[in-house]
Design an enzyme around this catalytic site. Structure first.
Site, PDB file in Angstrom:
ATOM      1  N   GLU A  52     -20.447  29.364 -33.401  1.00  0.00           N
ATOM      2  CA  GLU A  52     -20.117  29.775 -34.769  1.00  0.00           C
ATOM      3  C   GLU A  52     -21.263  29.456 -35.728  1.00  0.00           C
ATOM      4  O   GLU A  52     -22.105  28.602 -35.460  1.00  0.00           O
ATOM      5  CB  GLU A  52     -18.868  29.040 -35.248  1.00  0.00           C
ATOM      6  CG  GLU A  52     -17.606  29.371 -34.481  1.00  0.00           C
ATOM      7  CD  GLU A  52     -16.384  28.735 -35.112  1.00  0.00           C
ATOM      8  OE1 GLU A  52     -15.702  29.439 -35.874  1.00  0.00           O
ATOM      9  OE2 GLU A  52     -16.122  27.553 -34.858  1.00  0.00           O
ATOM     10  N   ASP A  82     -11.064  26.029 -31.265  1.00  0.00           N
ATOM     11  CA  ASP A  82     -11.919  26.334 -32.421  1.00  0.00           C
ATOM     12  C   ASP A  82     -12.545  25.057 -32.975  1.00  0.00           C
ATOM     13  O   ASP A  82     -11.984  23.965 -32.857  1.00  0.00           O
ATOM     14  CB  ASP A  82     -11.068  27.008 -33.496  1.00  0.00           C
ATOM     15  CG  ASP A  82     -11.914  27.733 -34.539  1.00  0.00           C
ATOM     16  OD1 ASP A  82     -13.134  27.890 -34.319  1.00  0.00           O
ATOM     17  OD2 ASP A  82     -11.346  28.151 -35.562  1.00  0.00           O
ATOM     18  N   GLU A  98      -6.887  31.097 -31.552  1.00  0.00           N
ATOM     19  CA  GLU A  98      -7.829  29.999 -31.758  1.00  0.00           C
ATOM     20  C   GLU A  98      -7.098  28.819 -32.395  1.00  0.00           C
ATOM     21  O   GLU A  98      -6.478  28.963 -33.450  1.00  0.00           O
ATOM     22  CB  GLU A  98      -8.987  30.452 -32.650  1.00  0.00           C
ATOM     23  CG  GLU A  98      -9.793  31.609 -32.070  1.00  0.00           C
ATOM     24  CD  GLU A  98     -10.975  32.005 -32.946  1.00  0.00           C
ATOM     25  OE1 GLU A  98     -11.174  31.345 -34.001  1.00  0.00           O
ATOM     26  OE2 GLU A  98     -11.698  32.946 -32.594  1.00  0.00           O
ATOM     27  N   ASN A 132      -6.134  32.740 -35.872  1.00  0.00           N
ATOM     28  CA  ASN A 132      -6.080  31.288 -36.009  1.00  0.00           C
ATOM     29  C   ASN A 132      -4.627  30.832 -35.939  1.00  0.00           C
ATOM     30  O   ASN A 132      -3.747  31.421 -36.572  1.00  0.00           O
ATOM     31  CB  ASN A 132      -6.707  30.852 -37.336  1.00  0.00           C
ATOM     32  CG  ASN A 132      -8.205  31.065 -37.344  1.00  0.00           C
ATOM     33  OD1 ASN A 132      -8.929  30.386 -36.618  1.00  0.00           O
ATOM     34  ND2 ASN A 132      -8.686  32.010 -38.129  1.00  0.00           N
ATOM     35  N   GLU A 176     -12.569  38.206 -35.125  1.00  0.00           N
ATOM     36  CA  GLU A 176     -11.640  37.170 -35.590  1.00  0.00           C
ATOM     37  C   GLU A 176     -10.946  37.657 -36.854  1.00  0.00           C
ATOM     38  O   GLU A 176     -11.577  38.191 -37.749  1.00  0.00           O
ATOM     39  CB  GLU A 176     -12.381  35.864 -35.876  1.00  0.00           C
ATOM     40  CG  GLU A 176     -11.464  34.757 -36.398  1.00  0.00           C
ATOM     41  CD  GLU A 176     -12.203  33.466 -36.721  1.00  0.00           C
ATOM     42  OE1 GLU A 176     -11.539  32.518 -37.186  1.00  0.00           O
ATOM     43  OE2 GLU A 176     -13.429  33.411 -36.528  1.00  0.00           O
TER      44      GLU A 176
END
Length: 402
Positions: free
Chosen positions: A354, A297, A267, A235, A177
């Protein structure tokens, strides 16, 4: 019994039970013990005697009940910590515990009813072992100025940092990420909370995204040349989907790097997608048609709509870190994780967990059937060069272990 330097307020509407609680606290050595029969009287006591270290609080009573009392004192600083004394069901107690934490009060625990002297003693020791009269919290860093952020963006000081996603069983890296850090020439690394709101307010999120994709694809090419194949996740705010030029710009960057869309994941947090307009849906569909993966997410952190989850073209769910933090003590978190895994399997969506910070959490998640995760247990976010070096060190260890 030694004297405990604690001031305790007992909030209980049952006269006999209140008397028992006061006597028990005095017998345990509490320096000062005050009492009240409802929330209104408790507020009056606090007004008269000042701040107390602990409120031993019943929840159900006539007049102002314990819930309203806690709401009133949450922001006042009149009560430092709370012990719940209640006969409520376990699920309601868990909800109250969450409420107390959200109010900014320290929750020492639940003593139940009738009071247990040993449990109460342990909670008092907990209050002394971890004093709640700490230094006031450091105020949040002020936001950077718009001019400074614009200059940082123009000077490429807003750098992509990388946090790996991994296979819980094998430890294999299965993606990464991209996060953002401001590498300031004199102030060092500046966290995103200082500049991301400014970027969003000024409509600069797309420009940052395109810079990050370009930088990350360069790193991806270097990693591939060294034998590491990485899917890279970015993101994306739901508001960015309204930009009709978004997907064309992403396609152009992919072409310039000769990279397939399947090498990227985007995400998006679920909260902004519940009422996604047609233009946003078009952008999501176009990203998928380009081969990109789409991930929801922080799933479970907002008010999830299963109908929207079925309608939107996502192929990955990232479960919010709070479920892992409370995994050991909250049976409902285990159930939520298991249900999300089953949902993902049914919908053909991968599930990434996560916030994994300990090996015990990893093993519990493996037992539930989780396969992919992300968190500090495995690796913290790293700058690009540090990430490549980390990959090499990890690969060298695996080779030497064979």
């Amino acid at each position: 019994m030694p004297t405990l330097p604690l001031r305790v307020l007992v909030l209980e509407d049952h006269t006999f039970q209140r008397s028992v609680a006061v006597s028990m606290l005095q017998a345990l050595g509490c320096q000062e013990v005050f009492e009240a029969s409802d929330g209104a009287q408790a507020l009056a006591v606090l007004e008269a005697v000042g701040q107390v270290d602990i409120a031993l609080c019943d929840l159900q009573m006539e007049g102002m009940d314990g819930l309203e009392f806690l709401q009133r004192v949450g922001a006042s600083g009149q009560v430092k910590s709370v012990i719940i004394s209640s006969s409520l069901s376990a699920d309601l107690c868990r909800a109250v515990h969450q409420m107390v934490t959200l109010l900014g009060l320290e929750l020492l625990g639940d003593v139940g009813k009738p009071l247990d002297a040993q449990v109460l003693h342990d909670l008092l020791k907990k209050a002394l072992a971890k004093p709640v009269s700490q230094q006031p919290p450091i105020s949040a860093s002020p936001l950077a100025s718009e001019d400074a952020v614009r200059e940082a963006l123009a000077q490429r000081q807003l750098k992509a940092w990388y946090q790996p996603k991994f296979n819980l069983q094998t430890g294999e890296v299965c993606g990464v990420e991209v996060l953002c850090r401001w590498q300031h020439p004199t102030r060092g690394i500046i966290p995103p909370a200082v500049f991301m709101p400014v970027l969003e307010r000024c409509g600069l999120l797309d420009e940052l995204l395109f810079c990050q994709i370009d930088e990350a694809l360069t790193l991806q090419t270097s990693a591939r040349a060294q034998g590491f194949v990485l899917n890279i996740a970015f993101n994306l705010q739901a508001s960015q989907l309204a930009n009709s030029d978004l997907t064309a710009a992403i396609r152009h960057i992919l072409v310039s790097h000769a990279a397939p869309g399947s090498s990227l994941t985007f995400e998006l947090t679920e909260s902004g997608l519940l009422e996604a307009p047609a233009t946003s849906l078009e952008s999501l569909v176009r990203l998928r048609m380009m081969g990109c993966r789409l991930s929801i997410d922080d799933f479970g952190a907002g008010f999830s709509s299963l109908q929207r989850l079925c309608q939107l073209p996502f192929n990955e769910i990232k479960l919010d870190a709070d479920f892992v933090r409370n995994l050991e003590h909250e049976p409902r978190c285990r159930a939520a994780i298991s249900s999300t895994l089953a949902l993902g399997e049914t919908l053909g969506m991968a599930v990434v967990i996560e916030g994994i910070e300990t090996d015990a959490q990893r093993l519990q998640l493996l037992g539930l059937g989780c396969t992919q995760g992300q968190g500090y247990w495995y690796a913290r976010p790293m700058a690009g060069d540090d990430f490549l070096a980390w990959l090499h060190r990890r690969n060298d260890r695996e080779v030497s272990d064979q």
